[in-house]
Design a protein around this motif. Structure first.
Motif, short mmCIF file in Angstrom:
data_model
loop_
_atom_site.label_atom_id
_atom_site.label_comp_id
_atom_site.label_asym_id
_atom_site.label_seq_id
_atom_site.Cartn_x
_atom_site.Cartn_y
_atom_site.Cartn_z
N LEU A 38 0.95 -1.07 0.05
CA LEU A 38 0.01 0.06 -0.10
C LEU A 38 0.90 1.11 0.05
CD1 LEU A 38 -3.01 1.20 0.31
CD2 LEU A 38 -2.55 1.11 2.72
N PHE A 39 0.73 2.17 -0.87
CA PHE A 39 1.49 3.14 -1.17
C PHE A 39 3.05 3.20 -0.88
CE2 PHE A 39 -2.74 4.95 0.67
CZ PHE A 39 -3.14 5.32 -0.72
N SER A 40 3.64 1.98 -1.62
CA SER A 40 5.10 1.86 -1.53
C SER A 40 5.46 1.16 0.06
CB SER A 40 5.82 2.77 -1.72
OG SER A 40 5.91 3.38 -3.14
N GLY A 41 4.38 1.01 0.66
CA GLY A 41 4.70 0.28 1.99
C GLY A 41 3.91 -1.07 2.12
N ILE A 42 4.13 -1.47 3.43
CA ILE A 42 3.17 -2.85 3.67
C ILE A 42 2.23 -2.51 4.75
CG2 ILE A 42 3.77 -5.16 4.42
CD1 ILE A 42 6.54 -5.36 3.28
N ALA A 43 1.10 -2.70 4.61
CA ALA A 43 0.05 -2.89 5.36
C ALA A 43 -0.49 -4.34 5.86
CB ALA A 43 -1.22 -2.07 4.65
N GLY A 44 -0.94 -4.19 7.26
CA GLY A 44 -1.26 -5.42 7.59
C GLY A 44 -2.56 -5.55 8.38
N LEU B 143 -8.47 -6.98 17.01
CA LEU B 143 -8.20 -6.46 15.78
C LEU B 143 -7.20 -5.64 15.73
CD1 LEU B 143 -9.27 -6.33 12.70
CD2 LEU B 143 -10.60 -4.35 13.52
N LYS B 144 -6.28 -5.93 14.70
CA LYS B 144 -4.93 -5.16 14.85
C LYS B 144 -4.58 -4.81 13.25
CE LYS B 144 -0.04 -5.72 15.43
NZ LYS B 144 1.16 -6.69 16.26
N VAL B 145 -4.09 -3.44 13.21
CA VAL B 145 -3.76 -3.02 11.86
C VAL B 145 -2.35 -2.44 12.20
CG1 VAL B 145 -5.99 -2.15 11.07
CG2 VAL B 145 -4.63 -0.85 12.46
N SER B 146 -1.71 -2.58 11.17
CA SER B 146 -0.16 -2.24 11.06
C SER B 146 0.25 -1.56 9.52
CB SER B 146 0.91 -3.40 11.38
OG SER B 146 0.84 -4.13 10.50
N TYR B 147 1.30 -0.78 9.69
CA TYR B 147 1.84 -0.24 8.44
C TYR B 147 3.38 0.16 8.47
CZ TYR B 147 2.22 2.55 4.08
OH TYR B 147 2.55 3.14 2.80
N VAL B 148 4.25 -0.15 7.46
CA VAL B 148 5.44 -0.08 7.70
C VAL B 148 5.77 0.57 6.07
CG1 VAL B 148 7.65 -1.00 7.71
CG2 VAL B 148 5.97 -2.03 9.14
N TYR B 149 6.43 1.93 6.19
CA TYR B 149 6.78 2.49 5.00
C TYR B 149 8.23 2.71 5.16
CZ TYR B 149 6.76 5.65 1.06
OH TYR B 149 7.25 6.64 0.08
N PRO B 150 8.95 2.22 3.97
CA PRO B 150 10.35 2.06 3.95
C PRO B 150 10.90 3.59 3.74
CG PRO B 150 9.93 0.17 2.97
CD PRO B 150 8.58 1.06 3.02
N LEU B 151 11.97 4.10 4.41
CA LEU B 151 12.33 5.48 3.83
C LEU B 151 13.74 5.24 3.16
CD1 LEU B 151 11.50 7.53 7.04
CD2 LEU B 151 10.15 7.60 4.77
N SER B 152 14.65 4.18 3.60
CA SER B 152 15.71 3.88 3.24
C SER B 152 16.22 2.67 3.83
CB SER B 152 16.90 5.22 3.72
OG SER B 152 17.07 4.98 5.04
N ASP B 153 17.63 2.27 3.44
CA ASP B 153 17.83 0.75 3.97
C ASP B 153 17.78 0.66 5.65
OD1 ASP B 153 18.04 -0.25 1.30
OD2 ASP B 153 20.35 0.25 1.35
#
Length: 280
Positions: free
Chosen positions: A184-190, A231-241
């Motif tokens: 989702l938007f270049s990140g990973i949603a869960g 119920l759990k939601v999460s999102y990770v958006y990489p900015l760099s390495d």
């Protein structure tokens, strides 16, 4: 230290991802120690009556996944069967109920501050002094078997059984969860939904007010086994390495019978954390 331990145990995901050639910093390479620290804001609501919520500006994490065994913060596991779409593990982890009594020093409080009597103010007997036993509940470490299967398009169904191996209460838990991760938007949603069954021995140990812990005579209330939902939601958006934006939020609904017990003032609670993560 107990605050960070509680946050880690309550916020860790049910499914761990160990992939060999993944370059994203939020995923874990096999046979590599992965350490990170998140700076931001998060915490846990404490549903115990009179207890303080816990917040923290920092959330560290350490994980290692080998060919057979692994640790992820305070969870320790050994892989019995592993394929891309199915696994069976031996797994150990802390029981989260104990943290409600450890995180803010509730062991220093007396039951007059943390029990519900049905009135705005408890009636205190006139006799003095009153000798009370502080409310103290120990953490327990649970061990058992966990399994998961990929049923369709990264949708995982998992089940686990954990039994108290520290003989604190000799109770057990059963967990059923369903989860899915997607880009989702270049990140990973869960998203994850699940139910946790806690047997009567576990519930009785943590949530029964003993006569020596109360200055008032409480109405008889027999606790039973409980089924909590989350119920759990999460999102990770990489900015760099090395950097990423991380967000996770979980809501747990307490069993209706448990929520009416003398120690509980809420029928559910939130836990979560949001911030910038640095991956070492």
């Amino acid at each position: 230290m107990k605050k960070l331990l509680g946050l880690l145990c309550c916020l860790t995901t049910s499914t761990a991802y160990a992939q060999g050639d993944v370059k994203q910093p939020q995923l874990i390479k096999k046979s590599t120690i992965h350490a990170s620290i998140t700076l931001g804001y998060g915490g846990i609501e404490n549903p115990v009556l009179g207890a303080d919520n816990v917040t923290s500006p920092v959330l560290p994490s350490v994980a290692y996944y080998g060919d057979d065994w692994y640790f992820d913060d305070f969870s320790l596991g050994y892989s019995l069967i592993e394929t891309p779409d199915f696994y069976v593990d031996l797994l150990g982890r802390f029981n989260d109920d104990g943290f409600f009594f450890e995180l803010d020093g509730i062991d220093k409080l007396y039951a007059t501050g943390v029990i519900r009597t049905g009135t705005d103010r408890p009636t205190r007997p006139s006799a003095s002094p009153i000798n009370l036993t502080p409310i103290e509940r120990d953490l327990s470490y649970m061990a058992g078997v966990a399994s998961a299967v990929n049923v369709y398009d990264s949708v995982w169904l998992s089940a686990a059984y954990f039994h108290d191996v520290t003989h604190v209460h000799d109770g057990y838990e059963l967990l059923l969860t369903g989860s899915r991760e997607f880009k989702l938007f270049s990140g990973i949603a869960g998203i994850e939904a699940g139910a946790t069954y806690k047997n009567e021995e576990l519930i009785d140990y943590y949530y029964t007010v003993l006569p020596s812990e109360s200055v008032v005579r409480l109405p008889k209330y027999d606790l039973e086994s409980a089924v909590n939902y989350h119920l759990k939601v999460s999102y990770v958006y990489p900015l760099s390495d090395s950097f990423s934006i991380d967000f996770k939020l979980k809501h747990t609904w307490l069993d209706s019978h448990l929520a009416r017990s003398h120690m509980i003032e809420k029928n559910g609670y939130f836990s979560g954390f949001a911030g910038i993560t640095y991956h070492f």
